[in-house]
Design an enzyme around this catalytic site. Structure first.
Site, PDB file in Angstrom:
ATOM      1  N   GLU A 105       0.778  -1.143  -0.025  1.00  0.00           N
ATOM      2  CA  GLU A 105      -0.068  -0.217  -0.098  1.00  0.00           C
ATOM      3  C   GLU A 105       0.819   1.372   0.054  1.00  0.00           C
ATOM      4  O   GLU A 105       0.452   2.258  -0.380  1.00  0.00           O
ATOM      5  CB  GLU A 105      -1.096   0.141   1.124  1.00  0.00           C
ATOM      6  CG  GLU A 105      -1.982  -1.168   1.071  1.00  0.00           C
ATOM      7  CD  GLU A 105      -2.913  -0.760   0.021  1.00  0.00           C
ATOM      8  OE1 GLU A 105      -3.520   0.095  -0.153  1.00  0.00           O
ATOM      9  OE2 GLU A 105      -3.340  -2.011  -0.534  1.00  0.00           O
ATOM     10  N   SER A 131     -45.808 -32.249  41.064  1.00  0.00           N
ATOM     11  CA  SER A 131     -45.474 -32.427  42.651  1.00  0.00           C
ATOM     12  C   SER A 131     -44.053 -31.927  42.848  1.00  0.00           C
ATOM     13  O   SER A 131     -43.750 -32.073  44.015  1.00  0.00           O
ATOM     14  CB  SER A 131     -45.257 -34.118  42.442  1.00  0.00           C
ATOM     15  OG  SER A 131     -46.591 -34.585  42.190  1.00  0.00           O
TER      16      SER A 131
END
Length: 806
Positions: free
Chosen positions: A89, A462
């Site tokens: 770059e 239960s």
């Protein structure tokens, strides 16, 4: 095209010429005129970064972000990455002042020579200015802005600072921003570990990250990588031999580039909390660091056990016609199941159930394919389907599951299976802290994100009974106290039929101890004890234990007719193991911002829900359930355990909630709608096996130990009691149980022949000798003194029936 390049060159030279020819004042005036952003804001600029959720072991279990980014310091950036970036770059980065005039002129001349606009000339600093401060629009005003910004950035920041900001900011494809995110995504390791070929590949992505993606276009990505390596050699950043060796290496990616989340239901609960507490920006952009209570080891064990249990239950409900690929025009030989890619990515042992494609089926067996592997299944693998032969069960192109089971003799067996329609949930709480160590909200988060552990309101059956007996213990009653197990009719509204709770097997035992009634989960005694202490008193007890749902004072409450969540049930049962202390469930220990500043901290906050002695006496009753009662199959674990089964009418919901000295674990199984799990699908048959599998897994992991036991609080004594009569035991008693009592409440009378003789009589004869306690219904009919507001909960079928025993 060439005129555009010349114009672009002139635009970039404007700020330089103005500054040199007209002075700084003129340049500043121009910059103000075209609204150049304040470059000093870059010092405090923080790009969007990932919020991380960490487990109790410090490992990251989930990430949330709009831009997947992790910031790195300059010291964490390897030299190979810097050299690859510069070669690709901006080779003169350390020489120019932000705008590379030599490169601009060279690029323009080359464009003129080739008669096309091909050469890029933006420096790293220009790209950084554009990315942070400017919009993507192409205009001369933006170019001038970019030039001024570039010069200012170079004046204020060192080259290394600019380089670091750039490598944290740049987009590198697939939602990854910055080299740290990209490195972990593509290669499975941090940026500091990048090799030369990997660094070159990342540098090559910058110009066109999606087009050069090694996942989408591997050959194009390799060519781009090799271009960067050539540029590095041209710039003498590497020697030709190093370049040759790097270019000869294949492009190797981490197969698990797609991140997985550990405990997806748990992490979704945390995500929702963070979004509510810190907003969208805080969650997705500011990089929160969240220390959670999740223990990945416990979560993995819980997920595996629940999935195993749900497939097991689904097989009990019958074999369904599988999906057929041929009917959809898909070649079974070429089909690739998404789960197979995950198997390859994991790289470890295969899970116990994987998708498979049927290649052929006959009378003696079937051939199925999992990925590239072909498996032969014998006829016994199809036995549970009840088909006469494998060919009657499946055909070529069918998509099934192949599941590996371990038989009781320890041998592995592979069978055909199916993805279950039944659902479930698991919560694992740490008793002494309230930390949620595992939370599983369903079979598969991918198919349903509804969290049944925290959001599903289901009748508990239960499993509610222990709250009734705890309320009685708080009132001075004991496990050795007796209650009459005989039919009862309760008038709630004189204008309506009475409520007539019944036992599951339609049988009655007469005089029974509280301990025996709870162990065997007998319905009528629970309702009678509820009436004795008062239903509102039971509700108040449940509230103190953390139940927050709307409970109404109807007698059916004792049988779990009201709905609660698994998380609430786990928290409530943990009180029994915590000597009466309630620790509110916690998913988040600590939240910090990206700089490490603590935003919140959540430690254990105990509340006294009941006395230590009362909690321990109730715990002792629950230990009896796992030793002799409906959960007796758990005794094979050989550990200190306590818990209770729960089953609703029509067996629509199956529960087991139980504790070890360290953990409380709640398991719920049921359908999304009120649909029966099938005959005999009780909590003991459906939920308890999942629970015991979890505990066995925890023991194997060293998280539960055989030597662990519950601490006994002060003020508790142990007395041997005859389980049938409640009297102190003598050598002649057949069922002697060591029961826990609050000191001073233990029985003093010894068992004799008469109590034993009475216990053998039919229930209707025992009624004549039973002495009701003060406030206890004495007859077969009872008028409820007051009716609570709101409709009474009516069990589905029949309305007078209690739930199964477990």
């Amino acid at each position: 095209m060439t005129l555009r390049r010349v114009a672009a060159v002139l635009v970039l030279l404007v700020p330089v010429a103005l500054t040199a020819g007209l002075g700084v004042g003129a340049g500043f005036a121009l910059s103000r005129a075209i609204h150049v952003p304040r470059v000093d804001e870059l010092a405090s600029y923080r790009p969007d970064i990932v919020t991380e959720i960490r487990g109790a072991d410090g490992a990251t279990v989930a990430r949330f972000a709009i831009e997947r980014r992790f910031l790195v310091e300059r010291t964490q950036i390897p030299d190979v990455m810097v050299k690859a970036l510069l070669a690709a770059e901006d080779a003169r980065f350390y020489e120019h002042g932000g705008i590379d005039l030599i490169r601009i002129v060279g690029a323009a001349l080359k464009d003129l020579a080739t008669r096309r606009l091909a050469q890029g000339a933006s420096t790293l600093t220009q790209q950084l200015a554009r990315s942070v401060f400017l919009t993507p629009e192409k205009s001369f005003a933006r170019k001038i802005n970019e030039a001024f910004l570039t010069v200012e950035i170079e004046k204020r920041y060192s080259k290394d600072q600019i380089l670091t900001m750039y490598l944290n900011e740049i987009y590198l494809g697939h939602g990854n921003y910055g080299i740290e995110a990209a490195s972990t995504w593509y290669f499975g390791h941090p940026a500091r570990a990048l090799t030369l070929p990997e660094a070159a590949l990342l540098a090559g992505l910058i110009q066109r990250p999606e087009a050069y993606s090694p996942l989408r276009n591997p050959e194009l990505a390799r060519q781009r990588r090799d271009f960067v390596l050539r540029r590095m050699a041209e710039e003498r950043l590497i020697d030709p031999e190093t370049r040759r060796k790097a270019a000869a290496e294949p492009v190797v990616l981490a197969r698990g580039a797609r991140e997985s989340t550990v405990g997806p239901y748990f992490c979704e609960e945390v995500r929702q909390y963070l979004e509510k507490a810190y907003g969208d920006r805080g969650l997705y952009r500011q990089g929160l660091r969240v220390d959670s209570t999740l223990d990945p080891r416990v979560e993995t064990i819980a997920e595996e056990a629940l999935r195993w249990g749900l497939r097991r239950q689904d097989r009990r409900e019958g074999f369904r016609k599988p999906r057929n690929l041929l009917a959809e025009g898909i070649d079974p030989e070429r089909y690739r199941d998404p789960a197979w890619a995950d198997l390859e990515a994991a790289g470890g042992p295969a899970p116990d159930a994987v998708p498979a494609v049927v290649l052929s089926a006959s009378r003696t067996g079937a051939e199925v394919r999992v990925g590239e592997k072909t498996i032969s299944l014998p006829a016994s693998a199809f036995r549970w389907t009840r088909a006469e032969t494998p060919a009657r069960a499946v055909k070529r192109g069918d998509l099934v599951l192949v599941e590996t089971l371990v038989r009781e003799d320890g041998k592995a067996e592979t069978i055909v299976s199916q993805e279950p329609l039944v659902e479930g949930a698991v919560v694992v709480l740490e008793n002494g802290t309230g930390a949620v160590r595992a939370l599983v909200g369903g079979y598969d988060f991918g198919r349903s994100k509804f969290d049944r552990a925290t959001q599903a309101l289901r009748q508990v059956g239960s499993a509610f009974k222990p709250f009734v007996y705890l309320a009685a213990i708080e009132e001075g009653f004991t496990p050795a106290d007796t209650v009459l197990d005989a039919p009862i009719s309760i008038v709630i509204d004189p204008k309506k039929p009475p409520y007539q709770p019944q036992n599951y097997y339609r049988k009655y035992s007469g005089i029974v101890t509280y301990q025996h009634a709870l162990e065997q989960s007998i319905n009528v005694p629970a309702v009678r004890v509820d009436l004795l202490v008062g239903t509102r008193r039971v509700i108040e007890t449940a509230r103190r234990l953390g139940i927050r749902q709307n409970l109404l004072a109807y007698p059916s409450l004792a049988l779990g007719a009201f709905e609660v969540t698994p998380l609430e049930m786990a928290a409530a049962y943990s009180v029994f193991a915590n000597q009466g202390l309630l620790f509110r469930p916690r998913l988040v220990e600590r939240v910090r911002d990206a700089d490490g500043v603590v935003l919140e901290e959540n430690g254990p906050e105990p509340e006294e829900a009941t006395s230590p002695a009362s909690a321990y006496v109730a715990l002792g009753m629950l230990r009896g359930v796992t030793q002799r009662g409906t959960a007796a199959s758990a005794a094979k674990l050989g550990l200190a355990l306590a818990g209770k089964t729960g089953t609703t009418n029509d067996t629509t919901d199956a529960w087991f909630v139980g504790t070890t000295p360290r953990y409380t674990i709640c398991v719920w199984v049921g359908h999304e709608t009120k649909k029966s799990l099938g005959p005999k699908a009780t909590g003991a048959e459906v939920a308890l096996p999942v629970w015991t599998r979890i505990v066995a897994g925890l023991e194997a992991a060293g998280l539960v130990k055989e030597a662990d036991d519950y601490d006994v609080p002060a003020g508790v004594v142990f007395v041997p009691v005859d389980l049938a009569t409640g009297y102190r035991a003598t050598p002649g008693c057949s069922k002697i149980v060591l029961m826990a009592f609050a000191s001073g409440t233990q029985p003093t009378d010894f068992c004799g022949d008469r109590p034993h003789a009475v216990s053998t009589l039919p229930h209707y004869l025992q009624k004549a000798v039973y002495a009701p306690k003060r406030g206890e219904p004495s007859g077969t009919s009872f008028q409820l003194p007051d009716v609570p507001p709101g409709p009474a909960p009516t069990p589905p079928r029949p309305s007078s029936e209690g739930g199964p025993p477990g």
